[in-house]
Scaffold this active site. Structure first.
Site, short mmCIF file in Angstrom:
data_model
loop_
_atom_site.label_atom_id
_atom_site.label_comp_id
_atom_site.label_asym_id
_atom_site.label_seq_id
_atom_site.Cartn_x
_atom_site.Cartn_y
_atom_site.Cartn_z
N SER A 107 -16.27 7.89 13.03
CA SER A 107 -16.34 9.25 12.48
C SER A 107 -17.66 9.95 12.78
O SER A 107 -17.65 11.14 13.13
CB SER A 107 -16.08 9.22 10.97
N LYS A 157 -10.20 4.92 -0.72
CA LYS A 157 -9.39 6.15 -0.76
C LYS A 157 -8.80 6.42 -2.15
O LYS A 157 -8.74 7.57 -2.58
CB LYS A 157 -8.29 6.10 0.31
N ASP A 199 -4.76 12.28 6.72
CA ASP A 199 -4.18 11.20 7.54
C ASP A 199 -2.77 11.55 8.03
O ASP A 199 -2.44 11.33 9.20
CB ASP A 199 -4.12 9.89 6.73
N GLY A 237 4.64 -1.44 6.36
CA GLY A 237 3.49 -1.40 5.45
C GLY A 237 3.76 -0.42 4.33
O GLY A 237 4.67 0.43 4.42
N ALA A 238 2.97 -0.57 3.26
CA ALA A 238 3.15 0.31 2.10
C ALA A 238 1.81 0.63 1.45
O ALA A 238 1.75 1.01 0.28
CB ALA A 238 4.09 -0.36 1.09
N GLY A 239 0.72 0.46 2.20
CA GLY A 239 -0.61 0.78 1.70
C GLY A 239 -0.89 2.27 1.82
O GLY A 239 0.02 3.08 2.05
N GLY A 240 -2.16 2.63 1.69
CA GLY A 240 -2.53 4.05 1.69
C GLY A 240 -2.11 4.77 2.96
O GLY A 240 -1.55 5.87 2.91
N TYR A 266 -6.48 1.18 16.31
CA TYR A 266 -6.95 1.55 17.65
C TYR A 266 -7.99 0.58 18.18
O TYR A 266 -8.45 0.71 19.31
CB TYR A 266 -7.53 2.99 17.65
N GLY A 299 -3.55 4.19 17.44
CA GLY A 299 -3.93 5.17 16.42
C GLY A 299 -5.17 5.99 16.73
O GLY A 299 -5.65 6.72 15.85
P1 NAP Z 1 -3.96 -1.15 2.91
O1 NAP Z 1 -3.92 -0.05 1.89
O2 NAP Z 1 -4.81 -2.34 2.67
O3 NAP Z 1 -2.41 -1.59 3.11
C1 NAP Z 1 -2.11 -2.78 3.67
C2 NAP Z 1 -0.58 -2.91 3.84
O4 NAP Z 1 -0.38 -3.90 4.83
C3 NAP Z 1 0.12 -3.34 2.59
O5 NAP Z 1 1.37 -2.71 2.48
C4 NAP Z 1 0.29 -4.83 2.81
O6 NAP Z 1 1.50 -5.35 2.29
C5 NAP Z 1 0.40 -4.94 4.30
N1 NAP Z 1 -0.13 -6.25 4.73
C6 NAP Z 1 -1.41 -6.67 4.66
N2 NAP Z 1 -1.51 -7.93 5.13
C7 NAP Z 1 -0.25 -8.31 5.47
C8 NAP Z 1 0.31 -9.51 6.01
N3 NAP Z 1 -0.45 -10.60 6.27
N4 NAP Z 1 1.64 -9.55 6.25
C9 NAP Z 1 2.43 -8.47 5.97
N5 NAP Z 1 1.95 -7.30 5.46
C10 NAP Z 1 0.63 -7.24 5.22
O7 NAP Z 1 -4.40 -0.59 4.32
P2 NAP Z 1 -4.38 0.93 4.80
O8 NAP Z 1 -5.58 1.63 4.29
O9 NAP Z 1 -3.04 1.49 4.50
O10 NAP Z 1 -4.59 0.77 6.38
C11 NAP Z 1 -3.63 0.15 7.19
C12 NAP Z 1 -4.09 0.21 8.64
O11 NAP Z 1 -4.08 1.56 9.10
C13 NAP Z 1 -5.52 -0.31 8.85
O12 NAP Z 1 -5.56 -1.08 10.04
C14 NAP Z 1 -6.32 0.97 9.02
O13 NAP Z 1 -7.47 0.77 9.83
C15 NAP Z 1 -5.30 1.85 9.74
N6 NAP Z 1 -5.58 3.30 9.61
C16 NAP Z 1 -5.72 4.03 10.76
C17 NAP Z 1 -5.95 5.39 10.67
C18 NAP Z 1 -6.11 6.19 11.93
O14 NAP Z 1 -6.63 7.33 11.86
N7 NAP Z 1 -5.68 5.70 13.08
C19 NAP Z 1 -6.02 6.02 9.42
C20 NAP Z 1 -5.85 5.24 8.28
C21 NAP Z 1 -5.61 3.88 8.38
P3 NAP Z 1 1.76 -5.65 0.71
O15 NAP Z 1 2.13 -4.32 0.12
O16 NAP Z 1 2.88 -6.61 0.77
O17 NAP Z 1 0.48 -6.21 0.15
#
Ligand code: NAP
Length: 299
Positions: free
Chosen positions: A27, A76, A112, A136-139, A234, A255
């Protein structure tokens, strides 16, 4: 405000990014390149903030007169909670990647989802009327689910390890959202990989014996020719998910473009100026990719 010297001055306006860790963040490069391209007297820095310190960090930034903060993992949700005001999007997501400071208030925003849609558009993909899947189901996944539904996707299928989290994410898509099984990835025009599986910084963990690599490969094995595989990651540029999907003939994209576009929207929120996208891409060392495989027309 125009900068006269290449270093910050007493007049310089300041923005930054908070995260933990944050020293790897791209950033600062993106935002500082944009300021330089427009000759703005602004500077952007990375601020490591420990979990639990987010409210103090936002209050401190407000007191110091910072103009904006980008917010990255894992802050976040805490940033959304600590802000004085939240956009309707942030209220729905429960997370913010942007804090802008106006009239002595910290206002939470999320760029995002629109960043993802902008990059899909740049790749020639329109979600309207399409069946799409989000892993996935995170942020980040929740932002993607909501954005894709609002862009008119016919169906948004959430595939996630934890069922309750999957249902909460799918609910964001309203009538077009539902949870699904891994096998259903094969039926989506677009598959968005939104877990951290495959990130460079997690490779040591995978080598140490968890099943991250196998899970990432398993996602990619379900995606083939005629589908677009999009990984929010990415770094590395080609994750195991993308490599496997590409080997199956899918069109693949990482990404990096989403990163650039979400930053461009933050730039507009912070400065009120149009974002100089070519300069932002140049800061990352190149031109925006049409696609990674050179096979975008395969869809
Ligand atoms: P997060 O909130 O930590 O969410 C993680 C998600 O991944 C959860 O749903 C989790 O499942 C799942 N997960 C984690 N470990 C796992 C495993 N071993 N097996 C299966 N599922 C697993 O993360 P986030 O903030 O959403 O970010 C996710 C990714 O997106 C990161 O790599 C981040 O760098 C990337 N990102 C990129 C951008 C961009 O601009 N390109 C922007 C934002 C984020 P459960 O619900 O089952 O725990």
């Amino acid at each position: 405000m125009t900068r006269k010297a290449p270093w910050p001055a007493a007049t310089t306006l300041v923005a930054g990014v908070i995260g933990d860790p944050v020293r790897h963040s791209l950033s600062p490069s993106l935002h500082n390149a944009a300021y330089a391209a427009l000759g703005l007297d602004w500077a952007y820095a990375a601020f490591p903030v420990a979990p639990g310190d987010v409210p103090d960090a936002i209050a401190g930034a407000l007191a110091l007169g910072l103009r904006g903060l980008s917010v990255t993992t894992p802050h976040k949700e805490a940033a959304a909670a600590a802000a004085d005001g939240r956009s309707s999007l942030v209220v729905r997501l429960g997370a913010a990647n942007t804090i802008r400071f106006r009239d002595h208030l910290a206002l939470a925003e999320s760029t995002d989802g629109v960043g993802l849609l902008d990059d899909l558009s740049a790749a020639g993909f329109d979600p309207a009327g399409e069946r799409v899947a989000v892993i996935g189901a995170g942020g980040a996944a929740r932002a993607a689910v909501l954005a894709l539904a609002e862009a008119g996707a016919a169906e948004v299928v959430v595939v996630n390890r934890n069922r309750a989290n999957a249902e909460a994410a799918a609910a964001l898509a309203g009538d077009v959202g539902r949870t699904g099984a891994l096998e259903e990835l094969a039926e989506a025009a677009l598959v968005v990989q939104a877990t951290p599986l495959g990130m460079a910084r997690r490779r040591g963990e995978a080598a140490a014996g968890d099943d991250s690599l196998a899970a990432s490969l398993a996602f990619g094995e379900r995606v083939a020719k005629g589908q677009l595989a999009y990984d929010l990651i990415y770094d590395p540029p080609e994750t195991p998910f993308l490599a496997t999907a590409a080997a199956n003939g899918a069109t693949v994209r990482n990404g990096l473009g989403m990163l650039v576009h979400q930053a461009a929207h933050q730039f507009v929120l912070f400065t009120g100026e149009p974002a100089p996208l070519p300069a932002m891409w140049a800061a990352l060392g190149g031109e925006p990719p049409k696609d990674v495989t050179g096979d975008q027309d395969a869809r």
